[in-house]
Design an enzyme around this catalytic site. Sequence first.
Site, PDB file in Angstrom:
ATOM      1  N   TYR A  48      26.865  17.319  21.809  1.00  0.00           N
ATOM      2  CA  TYR A  48      27.696  16.264  22.381  1.00  0.00           C
ATOM      3  C   TYR A  48      26.896  14.986  22.566  1.00  0.00           C
ATOM      4  CZ  TYR A  48      25.224  17.072  26.754  1.00  0.00           C
ATOM      5  OH  TYR A  48      24.245  17.182  27.694  1.00  0.00           O
ATOM      6  N   PHE A 121      33.197  11.121  25.208  1.00  0.00           N
ATOM      7  CA  PHE A 121      32.336  12.162  24.666  1.00  0.00           C
ATOM      8  C   PHE A 121      32.724  12.472  23.228  1.00  0.00           C
ATOM      9  CE2 PHE A 121      31.795  13.110  29.180  1.00  0.00           C
ATOM     10  CZ  PHE A 121      30.445  13.428  29.259  1.00  0.00           C
TER      11      PHE A 121
END
Length: 249
Positions: A48, A121
């Site tokens: 991520y 994200f």
Amino acid sequence: MLRWINKAIAIVSLLAGLPAFASELKVETLVEGAGIQAEKNKKVTVHYEGRLEDSTIFDASKPRGQPFSFTIGVGQVIEGWELGVAGMKVGEQRRLTIPPNLAYGKNGAGDVIPPNATLVFDIELLSIADAVFLGQSTPEDLVEARSNGVAIIDIRREGEWLETGIIDGANTITAFQKDGNVHPDFLQKLNSLVSTKQTPVLLYCRTGNRTTRLGNAIIEKLGFTNVSHLRDGIIGWKKEGQLTIDYKR
């Protein structure tokens, strides 16, 4: 009228098992995945990158070379991740735009994420696996485990062993020092006792509090797959009329 409508929306959201205003989460699929979907009680591993709305990167896993794993639905991550990662398939990449109420809210997070911040994200799902949970054992379960050769470990300190005695067949390995820190010899002694991370282990302490903390850590941090604990500890064991033996140094 507007107040009634907002209340109705909140009730519908709760009945659906989602928080009110969850629709504010924006989910974009950047790359399609394949296979099974991530869902509640599945352990997922992801890469991520997290950014503020001004594109400032505050965290990323790839530069560290270390993916991040968590179990969906047990509160290990922010609500926006719980909702946004659910349904992903292996190889899929998503962009989540998460409003403050599904992230860190009015408090923010330290010096990294300011109050009331919307977060972005980019998430890549690497793998999905069945989650491993700490087993909740009764005295009867322990008796059966002992007869099956399960590694039973009393994680208390020596003074406690001398005070109450120990359960026959238990290995005595102190896990926590009086200051609450992990005992420096614990991991070495644990590894010398169990042959693999799949070896069944049953922990017990005084009331079950310490073994809850330790058992979950062994599962999440060390990768053990078959760990349980005596949920009411040796106090519960003795309340049910089970015997102990004297601890010998």
